[in-house]
Design a protein around this motif. Sequence first.
Motif, PDB file in Angstrom:
ATOM      1  N   ASP A  30     -33.963 -52.343 -19.880  1.00  0.00           N
ATOM      2  CA  ASP A  30     -34.832 -51.238 -19.454  1.00  0.00           C
ATOM      3  C   ASP A  30     -35.150 -51.345 -17.963  1.00  0.00           C
ATOM      4  OD1 ASP A  30     -36.667 -49.161 -19.330  1.00  0.00           O
ATOM      5  OD2 ASP A  30     -38.319 -50.375 -20.084  1.00  0.00           O
ATOM      6  N   PHE A  31     -34.204 -50.860 -17.145  1.00  0.00           N
ATOM      7  CA  PHE A  31     -34.442 -50.891 -15.705  1.00  0.00           C
ATOM      8  C   PHE A  31     -33.676 -49.758 -15.019  1.00  0.00           C
ATOM      9  CE2 PHE A  31     -30.451 -53.147 -16.093  1.00  0.00           C
ATOM     10  CZ  PHE A  31     -29.737 -52.751 -14.965  1.00  0.00           C
ATOM     11  N   GLY A  32     -34.132 -49.419 -13.809  1.00  0.00           N
ATOM     12  CA  GLY A  32     -33.368 -48.561 -12.907  1.00  0.00           C
ATOM     13  C   GLY A  32     -33.073 -49.394 -11.680  1.00  0.00           C
ATOM     14  N   ILE A  33     -31.938 -49.145 -11.018  1.00  0.00           N
ATOM     15  CA  ILE A  33     -31.586 -49.977  -9.860  1.00  0.00           C
ATOM     16  C   ILE A  33     -31.200 -49.107  -8.668  1.00  0.00           C
ATOM     17  CG2 ILE A  33     -29.151 -50.266 -10.538  1.00  0.00           C
ATOM     18  CD1 ILE A  33     -29.523 -53.282  -9.569  1.00  0.00           C
ATOM     19  N   VAL A  34     -31.614 -49.533  -7.485  1.00  0.00           N
ATOM     20  CA  VAL A  34     -31.284 -48.842  -6.240  1.00  0.00           C
ATOM     21  C   VAL A  34     -30.603 -49.855  -5.328  1.00  0.00           C
ATOM     22  CG1 VAL A  34     -32.165 -47.556  -4.258  1.00  0.00           C
ATOM     23  CG2 VAL A  34     -33.303 -47.347  -6.471  1.00  0.00           C
ATOM     24  N   PHE A  35     -29.363 -49.530  -4.907  1.00  0.00           N
ATOM     25  CA  PHE A  35     -28.596 -50.435  -4.057  1.00  0.00           C
ATOM     26  C   PHE A  35     -28.737 -50.060  -2.586  1.00  0.00           C
ATOM     27  CE2 PHE A  35     -26.316 -50.452  -8.156  1.00  0.00           C
ATOM     28  CZ  PHE A  35     -26.305 -51.810  -8.421  1.00  0.00           C
ATOM     29  N   GLN A  36     -28.382 -51.014  -1.730  1.00  0.00           N
ATOM     30  CA  GLN A  36     -28.379 -50.778  -0.287  1.00  0.00           C
ATOM     31  C   GLN A  36     -27.450 -49.619   0.070  1.00  0.00           C
ATOM     32  OE1 GLN A  36     -27.292 -54.319   1.884  1.00  0.00           O
ATOM     33  NE2 GLN A  36     -26.664 -53.196   3.673  1.00  0.00           N
ATOM     34  N   SER A  37     -26.338 -49.497  -0.656  1.00  0.00           N
ATOM     35  CA  SER A  37     -25.319 -48.489  -0.340  1.00  0.00           C
ATOM     36  C   SER A  37     -25.587 -47.126  -0.981  1.00  0.00           C
ATOM     37  CB  SER A  37     -23.967 -48.990  -0.823  1.00  0.00           C
ATOM     38  OG  SER A  37     -24.015 -49.183  -2.229  1.00  0.00           O
ATOM     39  N   TYR A  38     -26.736 -46.988  -1.664  1.00  0.00           N
ATOM     40  CA  TYR A  38     -27.145 -45.763  -2.380  1.00  0.00           C
ATOM     41  C   TYR A  38     -26.312 -45.510  -3.633  1.00  0.00           C
ATOM     42  CZ  TYR A  38     -28.426 -45.011   2.541  1.00  0.00           C
ATOM     43  OH  TYR A  38     -28.839 -45.182   3.833  1.00  0.00           O
ATOM     44  N   ALA A  39     -24.959 -45.686  -3.529  1.00  0.00           N
ATOM     45  CA  ALA A  39     -24.063 -45.506  -4.682  1.00  0.00           C
ATOM     46  C   ALA A  39     -24.215 -44.140  -5.344  1.00  0.00           C
ATOM     47  CB  ALA A  39     -24.286 -46.626  -5.715  1.00  0.00           C
ATOM     48  N   LEU A  40     -24.392 -43.108  -4.532  1.00  0.00           N
ATOM     49  CA  LEU A  40     -24.437 -41.734  -5.066  1.00  0.00           C
ATOM     50  C   LEU A  40     -23.016 -41.232  -5.303  1.00  0.00           C
ATOM     51  CD1 LEU A  40     -27.170 -40.174  -2.728  1.00  0.00           C
ATOM     52  CD2 LEU A  40     -27.479 -41.103  -5.026  1.00  0.00           C
ATOM     53  N   PHE A  41     -22.878 -40.296  -6.244  1.00  0.00           N
ATOM     54  CA  PHE A  41     -21.564 -39.686  -6.500  1.00  0.00           C
ATOM     55  C   PHE A  41     -21.348 -38.577  -5.471  1.00  0.00           C
ATOM     56  CE2 PHE A  41     -23.135 -41.128 -10.700  1.00  0.00           C
ATOM     57  CZ  PHE A  41     -22.166 -42.091 -10.954  1.00  0.00           C
ATOM     58  N   PRO A  42     -20.363 -38.708  -4.577  1.00  0.00           N
ATOM     59  CA  PRO A  42     -20.198 -37.731  -3.494  1.00  0.00           C
ATOM     60  C   PRO A  42     -19.822 -36.327  -3.978  1.00  0.00           C
ATOM     61  CG  PRO A  42     -18.364 -39.297  -3.521  1.00  0.00           C
ATOM     62  CD  PRO A  42     -19.371 -39.792  -4.504  1.00  0.00           C
ATOM     63  N   ASN A  43     -19.192 -36.263  -5.169  1.00  0.00           N
ATOM     64  CA  ASN A  43     -18.726 -34.967  -5.681  1.00  0.00           C
ATOM     65  C   ASN A  43     -19.772 -34.246  -6.520  1.00  0.00           C
ATOM     66  OD1 ASN A  43     -18.415 -37.122  -7.519  1.00  0.00           O
ATOM     67  ND2 ASN A  43     -17.067 -35.883  -8.816  1.00  0.00           N
ATOM     68  N   LEU A  44     -20.959 -34.865  -6.703  1.00  0.00           N
ATOM     69  CA  LEU A  44     -22.032 -34.234  -7.476  1.00  0.00           C
ATOM     70  C   LEU A  44     -23.166 -33.821  -6.544  1.00  0.00           C
ATOM     71  CD1 LEU A  44     -22.383 -36.608 -10.600  1.00  0.00           C
ATOM     72  CD2 LEU A  44     -20.959 -34.560 -10.353  1.00  0.00           C
ATOM     73  N   THR A  45     -23.824 -32.724  -6.863  1.00  0.00           N
ATOM     74  CA  THR A  45     -24.987 -32.315  -6.080  1.00  0.00           C
ATOM     75  C   THR A  45     -26.120 -33.322  -6.275  1.00  0.00           C
ATOM     76  OG1 THR A  45     -25.938 -31.030  -7.883  1.00  0.00           O
ATOM     77  CG2 THR A  45     -24.434 -29.858  -6.379  1.00  0.00           C
ATOM     78  N   VAL A  46     -27.141 -33.184  -5.441  1.00  0.00           N
ATOM     79  CA  VAL A  46     -28.321 -34.034  -5.561  1.00  0.00           C
ATOM     80  C   VAL A  46     -28.916 -33.927  -6.974  1.00  0.00           C
ATOM     81  CG1 VAL A  46     -30.735 -34.239  -4.787  1.00  0.00           C
ATOM     82  CG2 VAL A  46     -28.878 -34.122  -3.104  1.00  0.00           C
TER      83      VAL A  46
END
Length: 362
Positions: free
Chosen positions: A78-94
């Motif tokens: 049960d956790f959420g994680i935020v990385f230094q690199s953000y690791a967002l999906f570039p092909n998906l909207t916010v």
Amino acid sequence: MAGHYLEIRNVTKRFDKFTALLNVSLDVEEGEFVCFLGPSGCGKTTLLRAIAGLDIQTEGTIHQAGKDISPLPPEERDFGIVFQSYALFPNLTVRRNIAFGLENRKMNRAEIDSRVTELLELVGLPDKGNSYPAQISGGQQQRVALARALAPKPGLILLDEPLSALDAKVRLHLRHELKTLQSQLGVTMIMVTHDQDEALSLADRIVVMNVGVVEQVGTPEDIYDRPATRFVADFIGAMNFIPGAMLRADAVSIGGIELACPANGHADGAKVTVAIRPEDVVIAGDGAALGGNSFDVNVGSVEFLGPFARAQLVNDAFKSSPLVAQVPYTTVRSMGIEAGRTLRISLPQERLRIFDREAAHG
């Protein structure tokens, strides 16, 4: 009696012959903001990854909310994680990035839309939902990464150097926002950082790590004012270190100058290192009342640093280690502090720390 929210017991992590963590034990309370702080390679990210299940420990156990999560894969924790690199999906909207974890949980569309809208408001990006990651700034991308981690309402948020890729001004702004958000939500957060200012300003408690072990755990004030080891004293803030020898339980000598000091358990005659922060050196004049531990010094040099200055103070008693005093620049002006002047200073007894001499060379 209820246990702690997170209980880490005797955790060791080995990679072949390299020991990244050695016998680490730690408790984290629910709703607490804890920072793992230390230099590169100290084990702080390895410990975070062990909590997340991304690198399961070699030995030891981890309990979260009373449940043994030690052997569980990340998706069952049960956790959420935020990385230094953000690791967002570039092909998906916010919006889609934030919704990603909720869609995987098969929540219905109305609930997902409502939660994503709520989170966009929460992180101050209500009008960026239809943008793509490449169309928003680094600071905004980091907020999206945080919103995505918060989306499933996890009990624990893990942050791995989340602000280090941002420029100083944005980092300062987001640091304030992160603390406000954490207080507002009451969520437990653990953040890895090598930035001591970040840890001191954000954390309820700091875990200072070095070569795979915990050196000290305490509030920012504890860590700064009462460093438990030479390493912590040196790593957090600036510190003067002067060779000395114990005269008796509550007195130390530096080059023949006797100073009263807190009782510290060192034997009479023991070689020690005397430590004091530059801002704790008291200079006579300018309204400062000198107590004990006072003596004369010569000003070797004065370094101007805007609102304050650092003065190098020399004395035959500690030739090899000039004393640095941090002084408000208004004091430098009003007292005419400059190279060559003689000053009377005091090293307040309660501000001195005494460490083993051997540790100074580690």
